[in-house]
Write an enzyme that holds these catalytic residues in place. Structure first.
Site, PDB file in Angstrom:
ATOM      1  N   SER A  35      -0.968   5.809   7.130  1.00 52.17           N
ATOM      2  CA  SER A  35      -1.679   5.584   6.253  1.00 52.17           C
ATOM      3  C   SER A  35      -0.653   5.290   4.915  1.00 52.17           C
ATOM      4  O   SER A  35       0.553   5.345   4.620  1.00 52.17           O
ATOM      5  CB  SER A  35      -3.201   5.947   6.081  1.00 52.17           C
ATOM      6  OG  SER A  35      -3.408   4.236   4.631  1.00 52.17           O
ATOM      7  N   SER A  36      -0.898   4.774   3.702  1.00 54.67           N
ATOM      8  CA  SER A  36      -1.521   5.150   2.411  1.00 54.67           C
ATOM      9  C   SER A  36      -1.916   5.696   1.484  1.00 54.67           C
ATOM     10  O   SER A  36      -3.206   5.273   1.534  1.00 54.67           O
ATOM     11  CB  SER A  36      -0.469   3.307   1.828  1.00 54.67           C
ATOM     12  OG  SER A  36       0.114   3.316   0.983  1.00 54.67           O
ATOM     13  N   TYR A  50      -3.778  -4.598   1.291  1.00 56.22           N
ATOM     14  CA  TYR A  50      -2.918  -3.285   2.520  1.00 56.22           C
ATOM     15  C   TYR A  50      -3.900  -1.914   2.249  1.00 56.22           C
ATOM     16  O   TYR A  50      -4.059  -1.270   2.816  1.00 56.22           O
ATOM     17  CB  TYR A  50      -2.003  -3.129   1.338  1.00 56.22           C
ATOM     18  CG  TYR A  50      -0.949  -2.612   1.631  1.00 56.22           C
ATOM     19  CD1 TYR A  50       0.054  -2.135   2.940  1.00 56.22           C
ATOM     20  CD2 TYR A  50      -1.126  -1.101   0.513  1.00 56.22           C
ATOM     21  CE1 TYR A  50       0.804  -1.761   3.154  1.00 56.22           C
ATOM     22  CE2 TYR A  50      -0.182  -0.251   1.391  1.00 56.22           C
ATOM     23  CZ  TYR A  50       0.711  -0.143   2.444  1.00 56.22           C
ATOM     24  OH  TYR A  50       1.684   1.092   2.604  1.00 56.22           O
ATOM     25  N   LYS A  87      -5.203   0.287   4.595  1.00 61.78           N
ATOM     26  CA  LYS A  87      -5.162   1.526   4.923  1.00 61.78           C
ATOM     27  C   LYS A  87      -6.371   2.397   4.981  1.00 61.78           C
ATOM     28  O   LYS A  87      -6.328   3.883   5.285  1.00 61.78           O
ATOM     29  CB  LYS A  87      -4.174   2.025   3.729  1.00 61.78           C
ATOM     30  CG  LYS A  87      -2.795   0.949   4.305  1.00 61.78           C
ATOM     31  CD  LYS A  87      -2.018   1.434   5.770  1.00 61.78           C
ATOM     32  CE  LYS A  87      -0.228   1.188   5.536  1.00 61.78           C
ATOM     33  NZ  LYS A  87       0.002   2.046   6.776  1.00 61.78           N
TER      34      LYS A  87
END
Length: 256
Positions: free
Chosen positions: A142-143, A155, A159
């Site tokens: 993920s981030s 985004y 995530k």
């Protein structure tokens, strides 16, 4: 430390560049056999060659992750070629920011449905491996963007959705000894990557981002891979449902 990965069978989506490539190579270095996919067939072939030299076996196909039937076919073919599947790594990302309908769709199709579809096909193989060996793992990359935002952005939102999905997978499949964990990187630098391109096109902004991190630098793909491979390994057999942030302390929140 022996991560007990020798002979394990691993699929890495988006496994030819950056973090995905580093994860694939790290598994191979530990004695696992690895299958990778990405859109560019030349990059797939080159990566397969490197993995083959490391572990004696590798498998790869050119796949657009947004193409559901093609992705499912790859995971099934990889499991058959390797004689089973112990670890699935959903790394591929559309890597687009914004609040347009096109951006939301791209992130949903690749980051969310890529994880959902690949696990759907992998699950019976992972369950069989877990029954035989006591452990199998599904890992999602993920981030840290999942936790921080200044504006509506597909985004970060997608995530974050990956992390929620992973927790559900972990709880539902724990009785079957299938684990699910997330690694959430912060800024990661490599030539040709997002921050490599920013360094070339906007060096001032790049330097600002470097200064934001208390470590004074960005991560390497290999540092993210090390965390991912450990979490996926049998050494982490009681660790499931977590989101491991690997960001050099750039984020301010405390995870509980």
């Amino acid at each position: 430390m022996d991560l007990e990965l020798k002979g394990k069978r691993v699929v890495v989506t988006g496994g030819t560049r950056g973090i995905g490539r580093a994860i694939a190579e790290a598994f191979a270095d530990e004695g696992a056999v690895v299958a990778v996919c990405a859109r560019n067939i030349e990059q797939v072939d080159e990566t397969v060659g490197v993995l083959l030299d490391k572990s004696g076996f590798a498998f790869g196909q050119a796949v657009d992750i947004a193409d559901g039937p093609r992705l499912k076919g790859f995971v099934q073919a990889a499991a058959e070629a390797m004689g089973g599947l112990d670890i699935l790594v959903s790394n591929a990302s559309a890597l687009v920011n914004g609040n347009t309908e096109e951006t939301w769709k791209a992130m949903f199709d690749v980051d969310i449905m890529g994880a959902v579809r690949s696990f759907e096909v992998a699950r019976p193989h992972l369950e069989k491996a877990a029954q035989a060996n006591g452990d199998a793992c599904f890992l999602i990359v993920s981030s840290i963007s999942a936790a921080e935002t200044d504006r509506p952005d597909a985004y970060g939102a997608m995530k974050a959705a990956q992390i929620h999905f992973a927790k559900g997978v972990a709880r539902e499949n724990a009785p079957r000894k299938i684990r699910c964990n997330v690694v959430a990187p912060g800024t990661v630098f490599f030539e040709g990557g997002v921050w490599g391109n920013v360094k070339e096109s906007a060096p001032g902004f790049f330097e600002q981002m470097i200064k934001r991190n208390p470590t004074g630098r960005m991560a390497t793909p290999q540092e993210i891979a090390a965390a991912a491979v450990f979490l996926a390994s049998p050494r982490s057999a009681f660790t499931t449902g977590i989101n491991m942030v690997v960001d050099g302390a750039i984020s301010r929140r405390a995870n509980f």
